[in-house]
Design a protein around this motif. Structure first.
Motif, short mmCIF file in Angstrom:
data_model
loop_
_atom_site.label_atom_id
_atom_site.label_comp_id
_atom_site.label_asym_id
_atom_site.label_seq_id
_atom_site.Cartn_x
_atom_site.Cartn_y
_atom_site.Cartn_z
N HIS A 1 10.93 6.61 61.66
CA HIS A 1 12.31 7.01 61.20
C HIS A 1 13.46 6.09 60.76
CE1 HIS A 1 15.11 10.39 58.64
NE2 HIS A 1 13.73 10.79 59.07
N GLY B 1 12.45 2.73 61.63
CA GLY B 1 11.75 1.72 61.17
C GLY B 1 12.09 0.43 62.84
N PHE B 2 11.66 1.08 63.67
CA PHE B 2 12.18 0.79 65.01
C PHE B 2 10.62 1.12 65.73
CE2 PHE B 2 13.66 0.51 69.56
CZ PHE B 2 14.25 -0.69 69.10
N HIS B 3 10.14 -0.58 66.98
CA HIS B 3 8.73 -0.20 67.46
C HIS B 3 9.20 0.57 69.20
CE1 HIS B 3 5.41 -2.76 68.78
NE2 HIS B 3 5.20 -1.65 68.85
N THR C 1 8.50 1.03 74.55
CA THR C 1 9.19 2.99 75.51
C THR C 1 10.65 3.41 75.69
OG1 THR C 1 8.77 3.24 78.37
CG2 THR C 1 10.48 1.04 77.56
N MET D 1 16.13 7.24 57.72
CA MET D 1 16.90 6.48 58.42
C MET D 1 17.91 7.10 58.25
SD MET D 1 16.79 2.90 59.03
CE MET D 1 15.46 2.43 57.93
N ASP E 1 19.52 9.34 59.70
CA ASP E 1 20.06 9.84 60.82
C ASP E 1 20.72 8.68 61.49
OD1 ASP E 1 17.86 9.59 61.71
OD2 ASP E 1 17.25 11.45 61.65
N VAL E 2 20.13 7.53 61.24
CA VAL E 2 21.22 6.43 61.71
C VAL E 2 21.99 6.33 61.64
CG1 VAL E 2 20.82 3.80 62.62
CG2 VAL E 2 18.49 5.20 61.98
N LEU F 1 19.02 3.72 70.38
CA LEU F 1 17.68 2.60 70.55
C LEU F 1 18.04 1.20 70.68
CD1 LEU F 1 16.90 3.82 66.67
CD2 LEU F 1 15.75 4.10 68.53
N ILE F 2 17.31 0.88 71.43
CA ILE F 2 17.90 -0.27 72.43
C ILE F 2 16.39 -1.93 72.17
CG2 ILE F 2 18.65 -1.57 73.78
CD1 ILE F 2 19.35 1.89 75.35
N PHE G 1 21.36 7.05 66.84
CA PHE G 1 20.99 7.90 66.20
C PHE G 1 21.20 10.04 66.87
CE2 PHE G 1 17.76 10.03 68.39
CZ PHE G 1 16.76 9.02 69.92
N ARG H 1 19.34 14.02 66.56
CA ARG H 1 18.59 14.50 66.05
C ARG H 1 18.60 16.02 66.90
NH1 ARG H 1 13.95 12.78 62.37
NH2 ARG H 1 12.34 14.67 63.98
N ASP I 1 16.46 18.35 66.79
CA ASP I 1 15.19 19.05 67.84
C ASP I 1 15.25 18.53 68.91
OD1 ASP I 1 15.35 16.25 65.62
OD2 ASP I 1 13.21 16.60 65.35
N LEU J 1 15.11 4.85 73.85
CA LEU J 1 14.06 4.12 73.36
C LEU J 1 14.59 2.79 73.39
CD1 LEU J 1 13.38 7.10 69.96
CD2 LEU J 1 13.17 6.56 72.77
N LEU K 1 11.58 -2.31 69.85
CA LEU K 1 12.13 -3.63 68.99
C LEU K 1 12.30 -3.01 67.54
CD1 LEU K 1 8.89 -6.25 69.05
CD2 LEU K 1 11.01 -6.28 69.94
N CYS K 2 13.99 -3.70 67.14
CA CYS K 2 14.44 -3.12 65.63
C CYS K 2 13.15 -3.66 63.94
CB CYS K 2 15.47 -3.58 65.67
SG CYS K 2 16.13 -5.74 65.38
N ALA K 3 13.52 -3.27 63.24
CA ALA K 3 12.26 -3.59 62.75
C ALA K 3 12.88 -5.23 62.39
CB ALA K 3 13.24 -3.34 61.16
#
Lengths: 165, 165
Positions: free
Chosen positions: A134, A136-138, A141, B1, B3-4, B108-109, B119, B121, B123, B146, B149-151
């Motif tokens: 969602h 676009g993050f890889h 861990t 995207m 909800d970022v 998201l790091i 983000f 969520r 759920d 999380l 790697l960012c996009a």
DNA sequence: ATCGCTGCAAACGGTTTGCAGGACA
DNA sequence: TGTCCTGCAAACCGTTTGCAGCGAT
């Protein structure tokens, strides 16, 4: 309660993990020293979340006298080769834990007694994948920590409140 | 995207938060000092994840000369009264962030550039409740991070690989 | 024999603390 | 006026690092 896993590793696991460690060292052409084996064995055998200090203490208990610098160096080496993971439970120092296989688990931290329980949920993996795609993050861990009160402490708090009221 | 969420707080938020801070101080019969207001304002206005050092630097930029001890004391005060949260993104120091309302968000790091995105969520909240009741655990707060790697960084890595092959 | 590891101790860096003087209520 | 805060500097503490000597391959 079925997916709250125990912290004790399966029997015979230590030997397997030590083998993996030796193999990893040899692969990188690094010497397999007595200190490295002793430190890794302590971590693998305990199956708990140990601090560098605790590893040092347990080494001393077993009669091994190992410098603290070596403990730190070896623990971070274990992390680098993927056989251990590092955790920060907000205690002011780091803890290390054997990393077995690709399955990820997360932690419940009781802020009252400082105890740590583990759990595994596959729907978390799914949700993580969904969040990642969602955004676009890889994701490589994750660290999920649920802070709160374990059943016992929660019951105590309830009792205390009932007394007051 | 969708909800970022952005890291910038809604306009006028600073004033509201400062009001809450003053109220909290008065409630606890603690003095509302210039330093406390200045530190809180820096954090509230930025809307980012600031380290104590960064708060200090920004105070200096605005002409306020505040001792680092006071910065630490005030930041931890903000956490205690529930107007800020503390984060450890494995950088060797802590970061602080304005805490707005009861809604929880996670992070998201990007391990490549060190950037942090947020983000939300719902759920996740549901899943957390389910895990908690399942384990008989009373969750007070959570930290989900999380790492990956960012996009942009992920694309770069892909490019690099393609060049090699 | 060659590297790399080990141990010691010192350095490091973020954070906390003790204390004399100053600001808030 | 009393209490709590502030700022400085020193202490703290987990962790890292430099270096001389030892151990593994």
């Amino acid at each position: 309660m079925v997916d709250v896993v125990t912290t004790r590793p399966p029997l015979g696991c230590t030997a397997v993990m030590l083998g993996l460690f030796r193999a990893a060292l040899q692969e990188h052409q690094l010497p397999v020293t007595q200190q490295r084996e002793a430190i890794a064995r302590i971590l693998f055998e305990s199956g708990e979340h140990l601090s560098a200090d605790e590893v040092s203490a347990r080494l001393a208990d077993v009669g091994h006298q190992v410098g603290k610098a070596t403990v730190y160096r070896t623990l971070s080496l274990l992390v680098r080769v993927g056989l251990a993971t590092e955790h920060d439970f907000d205690e002011g120092f780091k803890r290390f834990e054997t990393r077995i296989g690709p399955a990820h688990h997360d932690h419940l931290i009781c802020t009252s007694r400082g105890s740590v329980a583990e759990f595994q949920r596959e729907d978390l993996d799914r949700l993580q994948a969904e969040i990642a795609s969602h955004a676009g993050f890889h994701v490589l861990t994750r660290q999920l920590k649920l802070y709160g009160l374990c059943a016992e402490c929660d019951a105590e708090t309830g009792d205390a409140l009932r007394k007051v009221v």
